[in-house]
Design a protein around this motif. Sequence first.
Motif, PDB file in Angstrom:
ATOM      1  N   ALA A 264      33.310  -3.001 -41.479  1.00 49.42           N
ATOM      2  CA  ALA A 264      34.872  -3.159 -41.161  1.00 49.42           C
ATOM      3  C   ALA A 264      35.139  -4.551 -40.630  1.00 49.42           C
ATOM      4  CB  ALA A 264      34.996  -2.099 -40.366  1.00 49.42           C
ATOM      5  N   LEU A 265      36.362  -5.064 -41.129  1.00 47.89           N
ATOM      6  CA  LEU A 265      36.783  -6.251 -40.566  1.00 47.89           C
ATOM      7  C   LEU A 265      37.259  -6.197 -38.930  1.00 47.89           C
ATOM      8  CD1 LEU A 265      37.635  -9.320 -40.937  1.00 47.89           C
ATOM      9  CD2 LEU A 265      39.893  -8.393 -41.594  1.00 47.89           C
ATOM     10  N   LYS A 266      36.631  -6.867 -38.084  1.00 47.99           N
ATOM     11  CA  LYS A 266      36.908  -6.696 -36.632  1.00 47.99           C
ATOM     12  C   LYS A 266      37.831  -8.017 -36.010  1.00 47.99           C
ATOM     13  CE  LYS A 266      33.565  -5.624 -34.001  1.00 47.99           C
ATOM     14  NZ  LYS A 266      32.259  -5.400 -33.333  1.00 47.99           N
ATOM     15  N   HIS A 267      37.543  -9.195 -36.489  1.00 49.01           N
ATOM     16  CA  HIS A 267      38.330 -10.189 -36.087  1.00 49.01           C
ATOM     17  C   HIS A 267      38.630 -11.172 -37.092  1.00 49.01           C
ATOM     18  CE1 HIS A 267      37.269  -9.355 -31.821  1.00 49.01           C
ATOM     19  NE2 HIS A 267      36.063  -8.998 -32.204  1.00 49.01           N
ATOM     20  N   THR A 268      39.920 -11.870 -37.157  1.00 54.48           N
ATOM     21  CA  THR A 268      40.121 -13.013 -38.028  1.00 54.48           C
ATOM     22  C   THR A 268      40.438 -14.059 -37.138  1.00 54.48           C
ATOM     23  OG1 THR A 268      40.913 -11.430 -39.789  1.00 54.48           O
ATOM     24  CG2 THR A 268      41.474 -13.670 -39.826  1.00 54.48           C
ATOM     25  N   LEU A 269      39.870 -14.997 -37.049  1.00 51.72           N
ATOM     26  CA  LEU A 269      40.089 -16.338 -36.413  1.00 51.72           C
ATOM     27  C   LEU A 269      40.831 -17.266 -37.016  1.00 51.72           C
ATOM     28  CD1 LEU A 269      36.585 -16.538 -34.546  1.00 51.72           C
ATOM     29  CD2 LEU A 269      38.287 -15.245 -33.986  1.00 51.72           C
ATOM     30  N   ALA A 270      41.989 -17.703 -36.671  1.00 50.84           N
ATOM     31  CA  ALA A 270      42.613 -18.806 -37.447  1.00 50.84           C
ATOM     32  C   ALA A 270      41.852 -20.339 -36.752  1.00 50.84           C
ATOM     33  CB  ALA A 270      44.342 -18.863 -37.026  1.00 50.84           C
ATOM     34  N   ALA A 271      40.803 -20.440 -37.431  1.00 50.48           N
ATOM     35  CA  ALA A 271      39.765 -21.364 -36.605  1.00 50.48           C
ATOM     36  C   ALA A 271      40.012 -22.814 -37.071  1.00 50.48           C
ATOM     37  CB  ALA A 271      38.351 -21.220 -37.230  1.00 50.48           C
ATOM     38  N   HIS A 272      40.400 -23.113 -38.254  1.00 48.36           N
ATOM     39  CA  HIS A 272      40.530 -24.638 -38.445  1.00 48.36           C
ATOM     40  C   HIS A 272      41.739 -24.727 -39.334  1.00 48.36           C
ATOM     41  CE1 HIS A 272      36.386 -25.865 -36.940  1.00 48.36           C
ATOM     42  NE2 HIS A 272      36.383 -24.557 -37.394  1.00 48.36           N
ATOM     43  N   THR A 273      42.011 -26.237 -39.442  1.00 50.51           N
ATOM     44  CA  THR A 273      43.367 -26.765 -40.251  1.00 50.51           C
ATOM     45  C   THR A 273      42.959 -26.932 -41.837  1.00 50.51           C
ATOM     46  OG1 THR A 273      42.748 -28.868 -39.611  1.00 50.51           O
ATOM     47  CG2 THR A 273      44.457 -27.715 -38.447  1.00 50.51           C
ATOM     48  N   ASN A 274      41.710 -26.319 -42.019  1.00 50.47           N
ATOM     49  CA  ASN A 274      41.081 -26.792 -43.411  1.00 50.47           C
ATOM     50  C   ASN A 274      39.870 -25.813 -43.740  1.00 50.47           C
ATOM     51  OD1 ASN A 274      40.835 -28.034 -46.059  1.00 50.47           O
ATOM     52  ND2 ASN A 274      41.928 -29.944 -45.446  1.00 50.47           N
ATOM     53  N   SER A 275      39.233 -26.054 -44.858  1.00 53.07           N
ATOM     54  CA  SER A 275      38.244 -25.208 -45.282  1.00 53.07           C
ATOM     55  C   SER A 275      37.012 -25.050 -44.278  1.00 53.07           C
ATOM     56  CB  SER A 275      37.581 -25.635 -46.397  1.00 53.07           C
ATOM     57  OG  SER A 275      38.423 -25.380 -47.567  1.00 53.07           O
ATOM     58  N   VAL A 276      36.469 -23.912 -44.002  1.00 56.67           N
ATOM     59  CA  VAL A 276      35.484 -23.752 -43.167  1.00 56.67           C
ATOM     60  C   VAL A 276      34.206 -24.192 -43.750  1.00 56.67           C
ATOM     61  CG1 VAL A 276      34.348 -22.301 -41.025  1.00 56.67           C
ATOM     62  CG2 VAL A 276      36.766 -22.510 -41.382  1.00 56.67           C
ATOM     63  N   PHE A 277      33.217 -24.973 -43.593  1.00 54.10           N
ATOM     64  CA  PHE A 277      32.013 -24.885 -44.296  1.00 54.10           C
ATOM     65  C   PHE A 277      30.811 -24.515 -43.623  1.00 54.10           C
ATOM     66  CE2 PHE A 277      33.878 -29.103 -46.468  1.00 54.10           C
ATOM     67  CZ  PHE A 277      34.478 -28.313 -47.386  1.00 54.10           C
ATOM     68  N   ALA A 278      30.964 -24.171 -42.215  1.00 47.26           N
ATOM     69  CA  ALA A 278      29.759 -23.961 -41.580  1.00 47.26           C
ATOM     70  C   ALA A 278      30.015 -22.893 -40.430  1.00 47.26           C
ATOM     71  CB  ALA A 278      28.901 -25.201 -40.871  1.00 47.26           C
ATOM     72  N   VAL A 279      29.253 -21.793 -40.207  1.00 48.25           N
ATOM     73  CA  VAL A 279      29.343 -20.994 -39.148  1.00 48.25           C
ATOM     74  C   VAL A 279      28.144 -20.649 -38.718  1.00 48.25           C
ATOM     75  CG1 VAL A 279      31.442 -19.777 -39.771  1.00 48.25           C
ATOM     76  CG2 VAL A 279      29.582 -18.816 -40.675  1.00 48.25           C
ATOM     77  N   ARG A 280      27.757 -20.520 -37.345  1.00 46.06           N
ATOM     78  CA  ARG A 280      26.393 -20.496 -36.785  1.00 46.06           C
ATOM     79  C   ARG A 280      26.319 -19.856 -35.340  1.00 46.06           C
ATOM     80  NH1 ARG A 280      21.571 -22.721 -38.382  1.00 46.06           N
ATOM     81  NH2 ARG A 280      19.805 -21.959 -37.073  1.00 46.06           N
ATOM     82  N   TYR A 281      25.784 -18.859 -35.280  1.00 44.06           N
ATOM     83  CA  TYR A 281      25.585 -18.229 -33.835  1.00 44.06           C
ATOM     84  C   TYR A 281      24.676 -19.105 -33.134  1.00 44.06           C
ATOM     85  CZ  TYR A 281      28.305 -14.039 -34.870  1.00 44.06           C
ATOM     86  OH  TYR A 281      29.642 -13.250 -35.368  1.00 44.06           O
ATOM     87  N   SER A 282      24.602 -18.871 -31.859  1.00 47.15           N
ATOM     88  CA  SER A 282      23.824 -19.694 -30.912  1.00 47.15           C
ATOM     89  C   SER A 282      22.624 -18.891 -30.896  1.00 47.15           C
ATOM     90  CB  SER A 282      24.344 -20.040 -29.539  1.00 47.15           C
ATOM     91  OG  SER A 282      24.770 -18.869 -29.017  1.00 47.15           O
ATOM     92  N   PRO A 283      21.351 -19.395 -30.636  1.00 46.79           N
ATOM     93  CA  PRO A 283      20.235 -18.611 -30.592  1.00 46.79           C
ATOM     94  C   PRO A 283      20.186 -17.514 -29.449  1.00 46.79           C
ATOM     95  CG  PRO A 283      19.596 -20.812 -30.302  1.00 46.79           C
ATOM     96  CD  PRO A 283      21.036 -20.850 -30.359  1.00 46.79           C
ATOM     97  N   ASP A 284      21.009 -17.429 -28.747  1.00 46.79           N
ATOM     98  CA  ASP A 284      21.435 -16.293 -27.544  1.00 46.79           C
ATOM     99  C   ASP A 284      22.294 -15.340 -27.964  1.00 46.79           C
ATOM    100  OD1 ASP A 284      23.492 -17.845 -27.070  1.00 46.79           O
ATOM    101  OD2 ASP A 284      22.922 -18.193 -24.875  1.00 46.79           O
ATOM    102  N   PHE A 285      23.116 -15.870 -29.046  1.00 54.01           N
ATOM    103  CA  PHE A 285      24.182 -15.073 -29.792  1.00 54.01           C
ATOM    104  C   PHE A 285      25.336 -14.922 -28.809  1.00 54.01           C
ATOM    105  CE2 PHE A 285      20.158 -13.566 -31.830  1.00 54.01           C
ATOM    106  CZ  PHE A 285      20.588 -14.071 -32.902  1.00 54.01           C
TER     107      PHE A 285
END
Length: 306
Positions: A172-193
């Motif tokens: 299920a879709l939980k969140h939609t983040l209006a994250a950037h002003t252009n294409s998002v090329f990278a997403v990465r959780y931190s090691p502690d999440f």
Amino acid sequence: MTITVKKADTFGGHRDCVYALESGATPETFFSAGADGLVVRWQLDRPDLGDLIARVPASVYALAFDPADGLLWVGQNYEGVHVIDPNQKKEVCSLKITSAAIFDIQLYRQTAYVALSDGVVVLLNMHDFTVRRHLKASDKSARSISINPVERELAVGYSDHTVRIFDLETNALKHTLAAHTNSVFAVRYSPDFRCLLTAGRDAHLKVWDVEAGYTESHDVVAHLFAINHVTYSPDGRWLATASMDKAVKIWDAATFRLLKVVDRARHAGHGTSVNKLLWTAYQNQLLSGSDDRTISVWEITETGFR
């Protein structure tokens, strides 16, 4: 505390841009692939020993290695996914799941998550190679995937400028983040999440507080041009960003303070876009793959006291 960067080696042999780097079965082993369709296994302790694993007739943007069974998943643009036994150099399975480009593959608990240029994320059963599900939340490309096993969430960056967070179990879709002003090329959780890092064409590195419902905690103008990839050091203390501006930058993972710029002028870095990073556990070496057809090996050491 300061860090020192030294160029340890350069791996050549690709005939076109290098787009994908992936860890191998041992700390000193890694795989590379790119626009020439060659999938190569390398050893950091034997830089002259490149081993051609597979040759596919289209660009490869995505590699994923499963240490449990020793199989390498290869995303071949416009043709689907190939699962290869690197030791036998044989194809175990070929899945024509799409005619779209494949931008990322992530493996988790017998599921392969495949991000496509038509906006679909395909979930594949790693046991019998069947399609489990299609996640369609955008008409624009799904570019990058990161998995959070603690919160049981899946983050996907899209070319429609957003990052979407899915429930890992129900999808299920939980969140939609209006994250950037252009294409998002990278997403990465931190090691502690606890944090999600996002970056892309707008050259901003953003940090989202996972436990606070993905509220934005940092917005760093990190590069001159698009950020193509983000990765953490094995101990989680540092992170690195790779950009179309030809530079690799090293950051403090706790404060997001810039520690070092690795570029052509200062460190004999890449002369064109840096597309992918891989921070290995082998002598803390950081790898960078570029449009210049090479993979650079960087030794990162700490000097002074914390």
